[in-house]
Design an enzyme around this catalytic site. Structure first.
Site, PDB file in Angstrom:
ATOM      1  N   HIS A   1      -3.707  15.661  19.220  1.00 17.36           N
ATOM      2  CA  HIS A   1      -4.567  14.413  19.420  1.00 17.36           C
ATOM      3  C   HIS A   1      -3.862  13.136  19.414  1.00 17.36           C
ATOM      4  O   HIS A   1      -3.449  12.670  20.516  1.00 17.36           O
ATOM      5  CB  HIS A   1      -5.757  14.628  18.727  1.00 17.36           C
ATOM      6  CG  HIS A   1      -6.896  13.577  19.191  1.00 17.36           C
ATOM      7  ND1 HIS A   1      -8.064  13.866  19.116  1.00 17.36           N
ATOM      8  CD2 HIS A   1      -7.054  12.434  20.184  1.00 17.36           C
ATOM      9  CE1 HIS A   1      -8.842  13.023  19.585  1.00 17.36           C
ATOM     10  NE2 HIS A   1      -8.028  12.175  20.329  1.00 17.36           N
ATOM     11  N   HIS A  43      -6.660   3.348  17.705  1.00 16.67           N
ATOM     12  CA  HIS A  43      -6.576   4.766  18.169  1.00 16.67           C
ATOM     13  C   HIS A  43      -6.237   5.011  19.621  1.00 16.67           C
ATOM     14  O   HIS A  43      -6.767   4.237  20.387  1.00 16.67           O
ATOM     15  CB  HIS A  43      -8.063   5.490  17.937  1.00 16.67           C
ATOM     16  CG  HIS A  43      -7.909   6.965  18.800  1.00 16.67           C
ATOM     17  ND1 HIS A  43      -7.009   7.910  18.106  1.00 16.67           N
ATOM     18  CD2 HIS A  43      -8.561   7.605  19.748  1.00 16.67           C
ATOM     19  CE1 HIS A  43      -7.257   8.988  18.872  1.00 16.67           C
ATOM     20  NE2 HIS A  43      -8.363   8.888  19.689  1.00 16.67           N
ATOM     21  N   GLU A  64     -15.329   7.957  20.147  1.00 14.39           N
ATOM     22  CA  GLU A  64     -14.919   7.970  19.000  1.00 14.39           C
ATOM     23  C   GLU A  64     -15.335   6.830  18.036  1.00 14.39           C
ATOM     24  O   GLU A  64     -14.940   6.639  17.083  1.00 14.39           O
ATOM     25  CB  GLU A  64     -13.375   7.861  19.153  1.00 14.39           C
ATOM     26  CG  GLU A  64     -12.677   8.802  20.116  1.00 14.39           C
ATOM     27  CD  GLU A  64     -12.808  10.170  19.310  1.00 14.39           C
ATOM     28  OE1 GLU A  64     -13.485  10.632  18.610  1.00 14.39           O
ATOM     29  OE2 GLU A  64     -11.928  11.146  20.239  1.00 14.39           O
ATOM     30  N   GLY A 103     -14.296   4.935  28.457  1.00 16.62           N
ATOM     31  CA  GLY A 103     -13.809   5.020  29.775  1.00 16.62           C
ATOM     32  C   GLY A 103     -13.278   3.566  30.233  1.00 16.62           C
ATOM     33  O   GLY A 103     -13.073   3.001  29.357  1.00 16.62           O
ATOM     34  N   HIS A 158      -3.244   7.591  21.974  1.00 19.71           N
ATOM     35  CA  HIS A 158      -2.492   8.809  22.053  1.00 19.71           C
ATOM     36  C   HIS A 158      -1.032   8.890  22.826  1.00 19.71           C
ATOM     37  O   HIS A 158      -0.631   9.407  23.734  1.00 19.71           O
ATOM     38  CB  HIS A 158      -3.207  10.138  23.269  1.00 19.71           C
ATOM     39  CG  HIS A 158      -4.717   9.804  23.180  1.00 19.71           C
ATOM     40  ND1 HIS A 158      -5.197   9.557  23.982  1.00 19.71           N
ATOM     41  CD2 HIS A 158      -5.280  10.117  22.070  1.00 19.71           C
ATOM     42  CE1 HIS A 158      -6.612   9.597  23.680  1.00 19.71           C
ATOM     43  NE2 HIS A 158      -6.775   9.776  22.484  1.00 19.71           N
ATOM     44  N   GLY A 163      -7.767   6.218  24.738  1.00 18.31           N
ATOM     45  CA  GLY A 163      -7.623   5.183  23.328  1.00 18.31           C
ATOM     46  C   GLY A 163      -8.840   4.363  23.213  1.00 18.31           C
ATOM     47  O   GLY A 163      -9.669   4.005  24.315  1.00 18.31           O
ATOM     48  N   ASN A 164      -8.994   3.857  22.019  1.00 14.70           N
ATOM     49  CA  ASN A 164     -10.203   3.065  21.546  1.00 14.70           C
ATOM     50  C   ASN A 164      -9.715   2.152  20.429  1.00 14.70           C
ATOM     51  O   ASN A 164      -8.981   2.576  19.748  1.00 14.70           O
ATOM     52  CB  ASN A 164     -11.658   3.638  21.515  1.00 14.70           C
ATOM     53  CG  ASN A 164     -11.281   5.040  20.704  1.00 14.70           C
ATOM     54  OD1 ASN A 164     -11.104   5.180  19.665  1.00 14.70           O
ATOM     55  ND2 ASN A 164     -11.250   5.958  21.692  1.00 14.70           N
TER      56      ASN A 164
END
Length: 436
Positions: A161, A95, A76, A47, A97, A30-31
């Protein structure tokens, strides 16, 4: 302190911790991004421990493209920058998952967004972005095109994704949309599996009626002094709101608690308040037909008032949409209390279902129902209403509603035929616990 009042780097750390603590991402996935008033874009690094980001980990991308920070930007970052550049009205992008969003992405389908009003109102023209390798120019282009070419879109599901969610309001709002959508998908999945067909949906006409329902005009009063009793009750509301959020009974946006203060007044959570970080200042006092000045109570406050007026024995009301229990609110399945003795002892009689919109159109009917029937009601595609003689008592009912629903769903997943408590066993429970 509200998330929006924090510095950009602090906001990113706060929301990423919430995403991780809510089990919506792994420690490495995620970001996030946030655009400030000067046009700088703040992003999370590549990371690192998503649940333990430090302010010093966050990067700042200047309008000229130069980067300030010691870490490497997320792979991303290009997608975030493209969305924010192509849609300048957006201020933040999330963003990650989570299981629900990934599940629908594996099917390469779009979820139903008309299951609950919060998602129906917040998710605009959801799109499906074609697959691309993470960090690739292909994926950046595929996602960016969905936002650029569809000017109403604020959510894109990525094939195999996860999802990107953008907000015009800010990072907390983007996270709220993100979490509620994932939550809605998980309800949809369980409803289709257990019910054997697609869930019941809200129509556009029903949603429009729900959204356009006008609150009565009320006068305001200035709160001069807060008594010790009132402050304790405000703190208790905040405590149980926090507990409900941590136990996945509330989301950031979904869930309301109120408590009677005396015969003519009660306290209720403020409209738009963050259930994850509710403060005593975001609890609103309603006194007769007047409301504490400078605050807007939950949209449901008139329903709470009518229930209190008609039921002097009710001192607390909780409205919530817990995940497993909501399966019975979006399907034709009956919520059967005759599962385990505790369920029947706490919830008493069969729980009635009221149609979507009943919180607006059937307020007196609901108030009379709580006087004569069960302390809990189901509002289709909306929520459960749990009443009690204290916040603790109402919260207990909410937890029993959810735990029992989860048990029934798991029993059905195990296969075989559900064996409820029989009539003679129900009579024994009624006799022993004086249930009439």
């Amino acid at each position: 302190m509200k998330v929006e009042k924090l510095e950009p780097s602090e906001q990113l750390c706060n929301i990423m911790s919430r995403i991780y603590d809510s089990k919506l991402t792994t420690v490495s996935g995620g970001n996030l991004s946030l655009k400030d008033q000067e046009g700088n874009i703040w992003v999370t690094p590549s990371g690192g421990d998503k649940g333990r980001y430090e302010v010093s980990d966050i990067l700042k991308i200047l309008p000229d493209g130069n980067i300030e920070g010691t870490k490497k930007p997320s792979v991303e970052t290009g997608i975030h920058r493209s969305i924010l550049a192509d849609r300048p009205e957006f201020k933040a992008v999330v963003h990650a998952h989570p299981a629900g969003l990934v599940a629908i992405s594996l099917l390469r389908e779009l979820p139903e967004t008309m299951i609950i009003p919060q998602v129906a109102n917040s998710v605009k023209n959801i799109r499906l972005a074609a697959y691309g390798c993470p960090g690739s120019e292909e994926l950046r282009r595929n996602v960016a095109e969905e936002f650029k070419d569809n000017q109403q879109t604020n959510v894109a599901i990525l094939e195999n994704h996860g999802a990107f969610v953008a907000s015009q309001i800010g990072l907390r709002d983007a996270f709220g949309i993100f979490k509620d959508l994932d939550f809605s998908i998980r309800i949809q999945a369980k409803a289709q599996t257990i019910g054997g067909k697609r869930p019941n949906l809200i129509s556009k006409e029903q949603l429009e009626h729900y959204n356009n329902a006008l609150l009565p005009k009320v006068e305001t009063f200035n709160q001069v002094e807060i008594s010790e009793q009132e402050m304790r009750l405000r703190e208790q509301i905040c405590d149980f709101c926090d507990r409900a959020y941590r136990r996945d009974l509330f989301t950031q946006n979904i869930g309301v608690i109120s408590a009677r203060l005396n015969d003519d007044s009660f306290l209720i959570t403020e409209s738009g308040a963050d259930n994850a970080q509710l403060t005593v200042n975001e609890v609103v006092k309603v006194q007769g037909m007047t409301v504490e000045a400078g605050k807007v109570p939950s949209k449901s406050f008139m329903l709470h008032k009518i229930i209190y007026d008609e039921n002097p024995n009710i001192n607390a009301i909780i409205m919530a949409a817990p995940e497993d229990a909501m399966v019975f609110a979006i399907t034709d399945l009956e919520y059967d209390l005759k599962t385990i003795p505790e369920c029947y002892i706490v919830l008493r009689e069969d729980i009635a279902k009221f149609p979507f919109g009943a919180t607006i159109d059937k307020q007196m009917e609901l108030a009379q129902y709580f006087k004569q029937k069960s302390p809990v009601a189901i509002i289709e595609n909306d929520c459960y209403i749990c009443t009690g003689n204290s916040i603790f008592n109402a919260f207990d009912k909410l937890e029993v509603v959810e735990f029992s629903a989860a048990a029934v769903i798991n029993a059905r997943l195990l296969g075989g035929h559900l064996k409820p408590i029989n009539k003679s066993q129900v009579k024994e429970i009624k006799d022993k616990f004086n249930i009439f």
